[in-house]
Every structure is written in structure tokens, then in C-alpha cells.
Design a protein around this motif. Structure first.
Motif, PDB file in Angstrom:
ATOM      1  N   TRP A  21       1.161  -1.063  -0.024  1.00  0.00           N
ATOM      2  CA  TRP A  21      -0.068   0.051   0.194  1.00  0.00           C
ATOM      3  C   TRP A  21       1.209   0.923  -0.292  1.00  0.00           C
ATOM      4  CZ3 TRP A  21      -2.418  -2.848   4.345  1.00  0.00           C
ATOM      5  CH2 TRP A  21      -3.800  -3.359   4.045  1.00  0.00           C
ATOM      6  N   CYS A  22       0.451   2.659  -0.498  1.00  0.00           N
ATOM      7  CA  CYS A  22       1.264   3.580  -0.752  1.00  0.00           C
ATOM      8  C   CYS A  22       1.517   3.907   1.185  1.00  0.00           C
ATOM      9  CB  CYS A  22      -0.055   4.556  -0.813  1.00  0.00           C
ATOM     10  SG  CYS A  22      -0.301   3.947  -2.922  1.00  0.00           S
ATOM     11  N   CYS A  25      -1.847   4.883   3.481  1.00  0.00           N
ATOM     12  CA  CYS A  25      -2.647   4.533   3.277  1.00  0.00           C
ATOM     13  C   CYS A  25      -3.762   4.376   4.419  1.00  0.00           C
ATOM     14  CB  CYS A  25      -2.628   3.382   2.118  1.00  0.00           C
ATOM     15  SG  CYS A  25      -3.787   2.483   1.817  1.00  0.00           S
ATOM     16  N   ASN A  27      -5.226   2.076   4.863  1.00  0.00           N
ATOM     17  CA  ASN A  27      -5.782   0.267   4.675  1.00  0.00           C
ATOM     18  C   ASN A  27      -4.211   0.294   6.266  1.00  0.00           C
ATOM     19  OD1 ASN A  27      -7.671  -0.471   2.963  1.00  0.00           O
ATOM     20  ND2 ASN A  27      -6.331  -0.401   1.477  1.00  0.00           N
ATOM     21  N   CYS A  56      -6.867  -2.562  -3.342  1.00  0.00           N
ATOM     22  CA  CYS A  56      -5.865  -2.153  -2.774  1.00  0.00           C
ATOM     23  C   CYS A  56      -6.134  -2.556  -1.255  1.00  0.00           C
ATOM     24  CB  CYS A  56      -6.130  -0.776  -2.537  1.00  0.00           C
ATOM     25  SG  CYS A  56      -5.121  -0.155  -4.332  1.00  0.00           S
TER      26      CYS A  56
HETATM   27  S1  SF4 Z   1      -5.947   2.905  -1.327  1.00  0.00           S
HETATM   28 FE1  SF4 Z   1      -5.693   4.168  -2.377  1.00  0.00          FE
HETATM   29  S2  SF4 Z   1      -3.806   5.442  -0.948  1.00  0.00           S
HETATM   30 FE2  SF4 Z   1      -4.341   3.254  -0.428  1.00  0.00          FE
HETATM   31  S3  SF4 Z   1      -2.975   1.388  -1.286  1.00  0.00           S
HETATM   32 FE3  SF4 Z   1      -4.943   1.972  -2.837  1.00  0.00          FE
HETATM   33  S4  SF4 Z   1      -3.984   2.944  -4.226  1.00  0.00           S
HETATM   34 FE4  SF4 Z   1      -2.667   3.816  -2.305  1.00  0.00          FE
END
Ligand code: SF4
Length: 97
Positions: A21-22, A25, A27, A56
């Protein structure tokens, strides 16, 4: 929890899989909160089935040491419903969209 069972700890849900994940994020927080809730309820990983769908968030299916299912495009819904109606050993059957 049975009298002979060990106390469930946060580390019991630890997975060595690398997070993709970024940075920052949401998550991360969701996954951490789910693990804390399971620990607070003293539900062991072998009693847990978590169902994930696409995206994601769904990539979190291998970030938790429990039974998991990773479906696609809403297909996780019937699986989760089916599994929740089974009288299996799983105490916790959660669904993440
Ligand atoms: S939900 Fe958005 S912030 Fe989280 S990993 Fe995916 S793209 Fe990145």
C-alpha cells in the motif's frame, strides 16, 4: 476461549508478507484495527475467516495470519454469505469490500 487455550495476542495475526500500500494509506489503520478487535475478542487466527474483494483493500488478504478468501468484483459476497451459514469452527467471519 477454552480454559486450556493460550491468550490470543496481536503478534498471532502477524504476516510476513510485504505491504504494497501507499505510504499513509488508510488500509494500514483498518488492518491494524481489525487485528486489535480480534485480539480483544480473544478470537484466534485458526477461528477466523476474512473475505476480501478486489482493490487495494483486497490486497490485505495476505497481510493477516488467518484464513482468508480473496475474490473479485463482488464475487466475495456469495462466498462470505455461504461460509457464514456453515457450522464450521470459525467464530469470526468478516467481510471487507
Ligand atoms: S487505497 Fe489508495 S492510498 Fe491505499 S494503496 Fe490503494 S491507491 Fe494507495
Amino acid at each position: 476461549m477454552c480454559s486450556g487455550c493460550k491468550t490470543v495476542e496481536f503478534k498471532d495475526y502477524y504476516s510476513e508478507n510485504v505491504y504494497t500500500w501507499c505510504t499513509n494509506c488508510g488500509n494500514y489503520g483498518i488492518t491494524s484495527a481489525l487485528k486489535r478487535a480480534l485480539v480483544n475478542l480473544q478470537i484466534a487466527p485458526h477461528e477466523t475467516l476474512m473475505c476480501f474483494d478486489i482493490g487495494c483493500n483486497g490486497n490485505g488478504s495476505d497481510k493477516i495470519n488467518a484464513y482468508t478468501f480473496h475474490g473479485l468484483h463482488g464475487r466475495v459476497i456469495p462466498f462470505c454469505h455461504w461460509s457464514s451459514t456453515r457450522k464450521q469452527k470459525c467464530k469470526c467471519n468478516s467481510f471487507r469490500w
